[in-house]
Write an enzyme that holds these catalytic residues in place. Structure first.
Site, PDB file in Angstrom:
ATOM      1  N   GLY A  30       0.809  -1.216   0.000  1.00  0.00           N
ATOM      2  CA  GLY A  30       0.000   0.000   0.000  1.00  0.00           C
ATOM      3  C   GLY A  30       0.841   1.264   0.000  1.00  0.00           C
ATOM      4  N   GLY A  35       5.643   4.461  -8.727  1.00  0.00           N
ATOM      5  CA  GLY A  35       6.471   3.256  -8.882  1.00  0.00           C
ATOM      6  C   GLY A  35       5.580   2.020  -8.958  1.00  0.00           C
ATOM      7  N   HIS A  36       4.593   1.949  -8.044  1.00  0.00           N
ATOM      8  CA  HIS A  36       3.661   0.814  -8.075  1.00  0.00           C
ATOM      9  C   HIS A  36       2.828   0.841  -9.358  1.00  0.00           C
ATOM     10  CE1 HIS A  36       4.079   1.309  -3.568  1.00  0.00           C
ATOM     11  NE2 HIS A  36       4.384   0.052  -3.732  1.00  0.00           N
ATOM     12  N   GLU A 151      12.957  -2.902  -9.116  1.00  0.00           N
ATOM     13  CA  GLU A 151      14.388  -3.134  -8.890  1.00  0.00           C
ATOM     14  C   GLU A 151      14.927  -2.311  -7.719  1.00  0.00           C
ATOM     15  OE1 GLU A 151      16.519  -2.558 -12.538  1.00  0.00           O
ATOM     16  OE2 GLU A 151      16.040  -4.579 -13.249  1.00  0.00           O
ATOM     17  N   SER A 189       7.206   4.195  -0.541  1.00  0.00           N
ATOM     18  CA  SER A 189       6.120   4.605   0.364  1.00  0.00           C
ATOM     19  C   SER A 189       6.691   5.346   1.568  1.00  0.00           C
ATOM     20  CB  SER A 189       5.366   3.371   0.836  1.00  0.00           C
ATOM     21  OG  SER A 189       4.964   2.633  -0.278  1.00  0.00           O
TER      22      SER A 189
END
Ligand code: PAF
Length: 282
Positions: A30, A35-36, A151, A189
């Site tokens: 979460g 990036g996610h 990565e 995050s």
């Protein structure tokens, strides 16, 4: 659709995904960022269906405070995913701890041919047992064809590839490039926990990695390591936990360079008490 129960999730996927279709899986904890989203975009460009898990996995935290402070922003996370991925291709699994672990929140023990003993494994005891435990569970209930990892956590990526090979699971593990904030800080995050000034200042981590890359072309491993350590000593506010040059394959720290070998510089530094991680191909 969003599921909190793994049993309902598995049933749903069995009905929804045709036998000719493929599932791409993006596991997350979460507090989602671009990036996610880039992992999700990669997954949906290669697979018919996307499953995203959102779960702050307690067994991979070696520090209780770190677990408590980990940002939890589930409503925003769901909105962000739905902005980029059409709902007919998307399934989200966002369980409570009990749905995953039952009565005992404990990790299994894994051996990853030594990949677990260095860097994050040495500095965060039990971390990769927690990662192995949650991924074994998620892979079982989702049964994906491909799973996508950033990565930024390069050691995790290599360990997941090792785990899948050891267990002979039919899942293709895809590593995706690090996404960076405009100044160069690797997206994470944890960046949310930095003040706006520190978030800008944290670009120094990537700047030092880029300098190390250039310096490494002409100098020894030891000298490159010393350079980075000296850079951090001079930079107020940072505490360097480690800068290690290691083989990309074995992740073992190296002392001598050999031609045709692939090396990477791995770094962990604290700023405002936040643990920041990054790496670069040398
Ligand atoms: O990289 C992460 O966010 C976590 O380690 C993962 C893979 C979601 C397992 O909890």
């Amino acid at each position: 659709m969003i599921f909190k129960s793994h049993k309902l999730l598995t049933e749903h996927l069995k009905k929804k995904v045709k036998s000719s279709e493929t599932i791409g899986f993006v596991p997350t904890m979460g507090a989602l960022h671009q990036g996610h989203i880039s992992l999700m975009k990669a997954a949906i460009s290669q697979c018919d269906q996307l499953v995203v898990s959102i779960f702050v996995n307690p067994t991979q935290f070696d520090n209780k405070k770190d677990l408590e402070k980990y940002p939890r922003t589930i409503n925003n996370d769901i909105k962000l995913i739905q902005k980029f991925i059409t709902t007919d291709q998307l399934t989200i699994y966002a369980p409570e701890v009990k749905d995953v672990y039952g009565k005992q929140t404990v990790a299994k023990t894994y051996r990853y041919d030594g990949l677990e003993h260095v860097m994050e494994g040495a500095n965060r005891p039990g971390h990769f047992n927690g990662v192995g435990t949650i991924l074994e569970f998620l892979f079982k209930v989702i049964d994906p064809d491909q799973a996508f990892f950033g990565e930024k956590d390069f050691q995790q990526l290599q360990i997941v590839k090792k785990l899948v090979a050891q267990q002979k699971w039919h899942i293709k593990i895809i590593g995706c490039p690090i996404e960076r904030e405009p100044h160069g800080l690797a997206m994470s995050s944890r960046n949310e926990r930095l003040s706006p000034e520190a978030r800008k200042k944290a670009q120094f981590i990537y700047t030092s990695l880029k300098l190390a890359k250039i310096y490494f072309q002409q100098h020894s491993i030891k000298k490159t390591q010393k350079l980075v350590e000296a850079l951090f000593k001079k930079e107020p506010g940072f505490e360097l936990e480690y800068f290690t040059i290691a083989s990309e394959e074995t992740l073992k720290p190296v002392v001598r360079k050999y031609k045709k070998h692939h090396y990477r510089g791995f770094i962990v530094a604290y700023l405002e008490g936040v643990r920041l991680i990054d790496n670069i191909a040398l």
